[in-house]
Design an enzyme around this catalytic site. Structure first.
Site, PDB file in Angstrom:
ATOM      1  N   GLU A  67      11.401  -2.746 -95.853  1.00  0.00           N
ATOM      2  CA  GLU A  67      12.243  -3.363 -94.823  1.00  0.00           C
ATOM      3  C   GLU A  67      11.808  -2.900 -93.432  1.00  0.00           C
ATOM      4  OE1 GLU A  67      14.564  -5.767 -95.166  1.00  0.00           O
ATOM      5  OE2 GLU A  67      13.864  -5.775 -97.228  1.00  0.00           O
TER       6      GLU A  67
ATOM      7  N   HIS B  55       7.319  -9.921 -94.642  1.00  0.00           N
ATOM      8  CA  HIS B  55       7.359  -9.631 -96.082  1.00  0.00           C
ATOM      9  C   HIS B  55       6.260 -10.401 -96.815  1.00  0.00           C
ATOM     10  CE1 HIS B  55      10.701  -7.027 -96.636  1.00  0.00           C
ATOM     11  NE2 HIS B  55      11.628  -7.868 -96.206  1.00  0.00           N
TER      12      HIS B  55
ATOM     13  N   HIS C 283      10.562 -11.415 -89.614  1.00  0.00           N
ATOM     14  CA  HIS C 283      10.751 -10.364 -90.620  1.00  0.00           C
ATOM     15  C   HIS C 283      10.392 -10.893 -92.018  1.00  0.00           C
ATOM     16  CE1 HIS C 283      13.051  -7.014 -92.601  1.00  0.00           C
ATOM     17  NE2 HIS C 283      13.264  -7.950 -93.516  1.00  0.00           N
ATOM     18  N   GLU C 284      10.842 -12.094 -92.326  1.00  0.00           N
ATOM     19  CA  GLU C 284      10.551 -12.678 -93.644  1.00  0.00           C
ATOM     20  C   GLU C 284       9.066 -12.985 -93.792  1.00  0.00           C
ATOM     21  OE1 GLU C 284      12.659 -12.378 -95.796  1.00  0.00           O
ATOM     22  OE2 GLU C 284      14.400 -12.028 -94.538  1.00  0.00           O
TER      23      GLU C 284
END
Lengths: 192, 403
Positions: B226, B147, B143-144
């Site tokens: 997100e 980003h 997930h990071e």
């Protein structure tokens, strides 16, 4: 006069778009090459880890000499074939994977070995290297997929056919990639 | 991989431009009311915004990492974390390995920062490292990395700077206006009567509404990003359940990071403010979408591709999240979900202890403590950074060790 200006503007815009798409295609093709190289990096890493593993394990596994030798041999064979045709390499790497998983499965029966910090660290490294081989393969396939879609989609397919970007060539490589790194599961004891 | 999720880029850009116009409007009104010229106000607003941008561009990530009290690690400090990050770096095709930091905090949370993929950092709390399985950690790191790969960090930085500038200008303007009186314009004596009054009324409304509008827009961008990072994580890991179960742990656990503040909050994977950050409904002022929604969407995915995420999102929310361009590039190819990693879920007590030791050991080391094992009983001993002596008695078995 006005028509000429409009026409020139349209041509210039078309050229810019065309160059943009061409660069995009080149970028995508280079990305697939880089992704292919990543798989090599990870396979080499696995070769480098094995002598260390064998050295660590040797003292604990007196009775598993055969298993250890199989791993060393498979590793040496795979390493000597680093520049061989892909099919041969794939076979050697596959055998190395099998020998390794057998060794790690046997190791489960040696509690003192499992408590060895060195071994634990190596186990983490090996497991992660397997993952990395898998992920670099996955990324390679993602790249080929994206590249192939680009060569088939309008309008980039026009530029692709003009510039000689062929999806088919890479599809073959994609199949090779799948043979290259066989799936190794870090099996639990008694689950070979 | 499909790095430019372009339609979203456009949508986010539109929001940013709107915020920029808001900022300029405020500047102009302030200029008109206090200084007697639109242009002076505009220039002032632009200068403030530029300065904030420069600071954020070159210092933003280090400020954030310093504020969060994060410690940088190398491959040997915490091999598991380092390897998981490297795996996700490879899966995403990121060219440079991001810097990795550990935040010493029992809460579970993580964030990414940095102005572009070449200058990216990623931080994880020690609580998260202790409590997550490898698959879950992989989901969070994916997930990071999402980003970083989607360039969300720079976008959010731009948005937060605009928000900051708007709030700052509005705050000072209303304070000066309230206490100094809106007299600047009138006393300059250039007249204008009714126009001036209208401007002042509009100005006042703007001062009150602009910060609120800017915040709503900012949070809207943040929530969208997100979801997109969740989609990226599922694609990279090929295992949406990893992130789903990690988010479930976050929902049931403690995500309240001590070192977090309003400025850094939106960068975290789950809101670092509220204990048990479940959240309900589409709150306009939420930086993060409700964890329950995110988990539900991830678990509804039929495969691991962006197309599968889009479908799951659509059936949950009745709207689209991933742009058409990215979907077209992804094609119709089926992307299968991989099986879970073996034996990770049923860690025995010893393995759990080892996992906590691994993380705390890394933290001791990062605080310059020397560690060695007792020559007799093998207990791990730690020496503080200022230790000068050359003998240490093992508290476990009493053996005196030479250092």
């Amino acid at each position: 006069m006005l028509i000429a200006i409009v026409l020139i503007t349209i041509v210039v815009i078309l050229i810019f778009v065309g160059v943009g798409i061409y660069n995009g295609l080149v970028g995508a093709r280079n990305q697939t090459k880089n992704a292919w190289a990543q798989i090599d990096v990870q396979l080499k890493r696995r070769h480098d880890l094995i002598p260390n593993l064998v050295e660590t394990v040797k003292g604990y596994m007196e009775h598993e000499r055969g298993t250890l030798e199989a791993v060393t041999q498979a590793r040496n064979l795979a390493q000597s074939l680093a520049n061989a045709p892909v099919a041969d390499r794939a076979k050697a790497e596959g055998e190395l994977g099998v020998a390794l998983s057998r060794l790690l499965a046997v190791a489960e029966n040696y509690p003192t070995l499992k408590a060895n910090e060195n071994f634990l660290a190596l186990q983490e490294e090996l497991a992660s290297t397997e993952n990395k081989i898998g992920f670099s393969r996955q990324f390679y396939n993602d790249c080929v997929l994206k590249y192939n879609n680009m060569t088939q989609m309008f309008p980039s397919n026009i530029i692709a056919s003009m510039g000689g970007f062929h999806a088919g060539e890479f599809f073959e490589v994609k199949v090779e990639a799948e043979r290259e790194a066989p799936k190794v599961s870090f099996a639990k004891p008694g689950n070979k | 991989m499909w790095e430019q999720i372009r339609e979203n880029q456009v949508r986010s850009a539109a929001l940013i431009v709107t915020m920029g116009i808001l900022l300029l409007l405020i500047g102009a009104v302030i200029g008109y009311v206090f200084l007697g010229s639109w242009e002076a106000g505009l220039i002032m607003a632009v200068i403030i915004w530029l300065i904030m941008n420069l600071v954020a561009l070159f210092q933003g990530d280090s400020i954030m990492l310093a504020m969060s009290n994060a410690k940088k690690i190398g491959p040997d400090d915490h091999p598991r974390l380092y390897n998981v990050v490297e795996e996700m770096k490879i899966a995403s095709g990121l060219e440079k390995m991001p810097d990795i930091y550990i935040i010493d905090d029992p809460a579970m949370n993580a964030f990414a920062t940095g102005r572009d993929p070449e200058h990216a950092s990623l931080a994880v709390t020690s609580g998260l490292l202790n409590k997550m399985s490898r698959d879950e950690l992989q989901g969070v790191v994916g997930h990071e990395i999402g980003h970083i790969k989607n360039r969300d960090i720079r976008l959010m930085m731009l948005a937060s700077i605009l928000l900051g500038a708007i709030v700052m200008l509005a705050w000072y303007a209303t304070r000066i206006g309230l206490f100094g009186g809106f007299g600047g314009r009138r006393s300059s004596g250039r007249g204008g009567g009714i126009v001036a009054i209208i401007v002042i009324i509009v100005g006042l409304l703007l001062m009150i509404l602009a910060p609120i509008m800017a915040q709503v827009m900012y949070f809207a961008i943040s929530r969208r990003r997100e979801y997109l990072a969740d989609a990226s994580s599922a694609l990279y890991t090929r295992y949406p359940e990893g992130l789903a179960s990690a988010l479930e742990k976050l929902a049931n656990g403690d995500t309240k990071v001590r070192a977090a503040n309003k400025a850094t909050a939106p960068s975290y994977i789950a809101n670092p403010y509220y204990r048990g950050a479940t959240g309900t409904g589409g709150d306009l002022f939420a930086t993060h979408p409700p964890l329950a929604d995110r988990i539900r969407i991830l678990r509804a995915m039929g495969g691991a591709s962006y197309r599968d995420y889009e479908q799951a999102y659509k059936s949950a929310k009745n709207e689209s999240i991933i742009g058409k361009g990215a979907l077209a590039l992804a094609g119709d190819e089926k992307v299968a979900i991989r099986p879970p990693s073996p034996s990770e879920d049923k860690l025995d007590v010893q393995q759990q202890i080892d996992r906590v030791r691994e993380t705390s050991g890394a933290l001791w080391k990062l605080h310059n403590y020397k560690s060695f094992n007792c020559g007799n009983c093998g207990a791990g001993l730690k020496l503080p950074p200022g230790f000068k002596g050359n003998k240490v008695r093992c508290p476990h078995c009493g053996t005196v060790n030479q250092v």
